[in-house]
Motif scaffolding. Structure first.
Motif, short mmCIF file in Angstrom:
data_model
loop_
_atom_site.label_atom_id
_atom_site.label_comp_id
_atom_site.label_asym_id
_atom_site.label_seq_id
_atom_site.Cartn_x
_atom_site.Cartn_y
_atom_site.Cartn_z
N ALA A 106 0.83 -1.21 0.00
CA ALA A 106 0.00 0.00 0.00
C ALA A 106 0.87 1.26 0.00
N ARG A 107 1.94 1.22 0.78
CA ARG A 107 2.86 2.37 0.83
C ARG A 107 3.51 2.59 -0.54
N GLY A 108 3.89 1.51 -1.21
CA GLY A 108 4.48 1.62 -2.54
C GLY A 108 3.50 2.17 -3.55
N LEU A 109 2.26 1.73 -3.48
CA LEU A 109 1.24 2.24 -4.41
C LEU A 109 0.94 3.72 -4.16
N LEU A 110 0.91 4.12 -2.89
CA LEU A 110 0.70 5.54 -2.59
C LEU A 110 1.89 6.38 -3.07
N GLY A 111 3.08 5.85 -2.93
CA GLY A 111 4.26 6.56 -3.44
C GLY A 111 4.21 6.72 -4.94
N LEU A 112 3.76 5.67 -5.62
CA LEU A 112 3.65 5.74 -7.08
C LEU A 112 2.58 6.75 -7.49
N ALA A 113 1.45 6.76 -6.78
CA ALA A 113 0.39 7.73 -7.07
C ALA A 113 0.88 9.16 -6.83
N ALA A 171 13.68 20.29 -12.96
CA ALA A 171 14.06 19.67 -11.67
C ALA A 171 12.87 18.92 -11.07
N SER A 172 11.68 19.48 -11.20
CA SER A 172 10.48 18.82 -10.67
C SER A 172 10.19 17.52 -11.42
N ILE A 173 10.42 17.51 -12.71
CA ILE A 173 10.23 16.29 -13.50
C ILE A 173 11.23 15.23 -13.03
N ALA A 174 12.47 15.64 -12.79
CA ALA A 174 13.48 14.69 -12.31
C ALA A 174 13.08 14.10 -10.95
N VAL A 175 12.53 14.93 -10.09
CA VAL A 175 12.07 14.45 -8.77
C VAL A 175 10.94 13.45 -8.93
N ALA A 176 10.00 13.74 -9.84
CA ALA A 176 8.87 12.84 -10.06
C ALA A 176 9.33 11.50 -10.62
N VAL A 177 10.27 11.53 -11.55
CA VAL A 177 10.79 10.29 -12.15
C VAL A 177 11.52 9.46 -11.09
N THR A 178 12.32 10.12 -10.26
CA THR A 178 13.04 9.42 -9.21
C THR A 178 12.07 8.81 -8.20
N GLY A 179 11.04 9.56 -7.84
CA GLY A 179 10.03 9.04 -6.91
C GLY A 179 9.31 7.83 -7.46
N ARG A 226 10.56 0.18 -7.37
CA ARG A 226 11.54 -0.71 -6.75
C ARG A 226 10.99 -1.28 -5.44
N ALA A 227 10.32 -0.47 -4.66
CA ALA A 227 9.74 -0.93 -3.40
C ALA A 227 8.67 -1.99 -3.66
N LEU A 228 7.87 -1.78 -4.70
CA LEU A 228 6.84 -2.76 -5.03
C LEU A 228 7.45 -4.07 -5.51
N ARG A 229 8.50 -3.99 -6.29
CA ARG A 229 9.16 -5.20 -6.77
C ARG A 229 9.82 -5.96 -5.64
N LYS A 230 10.46 -5.26 -4.71
CA LYS A 230 11.09 -5.91 -3.56
C LYS A 230 10.05 -6.63 -2.74
N ASP A 231 8.87 -6.03 -2.61
CA ASP A 231 7.79 -6.64 -1.84
C ASP A 231 7.32 -7.92 -2.51
N GLU A 232 7.28 -7.96 -3.83
CA GLU A 232 6.83 -9.16 -4.55
C GLU A 232 7.86 -10.28 -4.44
#
Length: 65
Positions: free
Chosen positions: A6-13, A43-51, A57-63
Motif C-alpha cells: 500500500a505504501r508503494g502504491l501511494l508513493g507511485l500515485a 528539476a520537478s520532473i526529475a524528482v517525479a521520475v526518481t520518486g 523498486r519498493a513494489l518489486r522488492k515486496d513481490e
C-alpha cells in the motif's frame, strides 16, 4: 494487501501526481519563455521520475520477498 504494498502504491500515485504538475509547469515555462521557471520544471520532473522509480523498486522488492 499488506502495508508495504500500500505504501508503494501511494508513493507511485504521488509521483504520478507530481509528474502531472511538473509537466504543466514545463508547458507554462515554455509558453512564457522563462528560463528560471523552465529550470524549476525540469528539476520537478526529475524528482517525479526518481520518486516513481523508488516506488516501483519498493513494489518489486515486496513481490520478491
Amino acid at each position: 494487501m499488506n502495508i508495504k504494498k500500500a505504501r508503494g502504491l501511494l508513493g507511485l500515485a504521488g509521483a504520478v501526481a507530481g509528474a502531472v504538475g511538473a509537466f504543466s509547469g514545463f508547458r507554462n515555462a515554455r509558453a512564457k519563455n522563462d528560463k528560471l521557471l523552465l529550470a524549476n520544471a525540469i528539476a520537478s520532473i526529475a524528482v517525479a521520475v526518481t520518486g516513481a522509480a523508488l516506488a516501483v523498486r519498493a513494489l518489486r522488492k515486496d513481490e520478491l520477498a
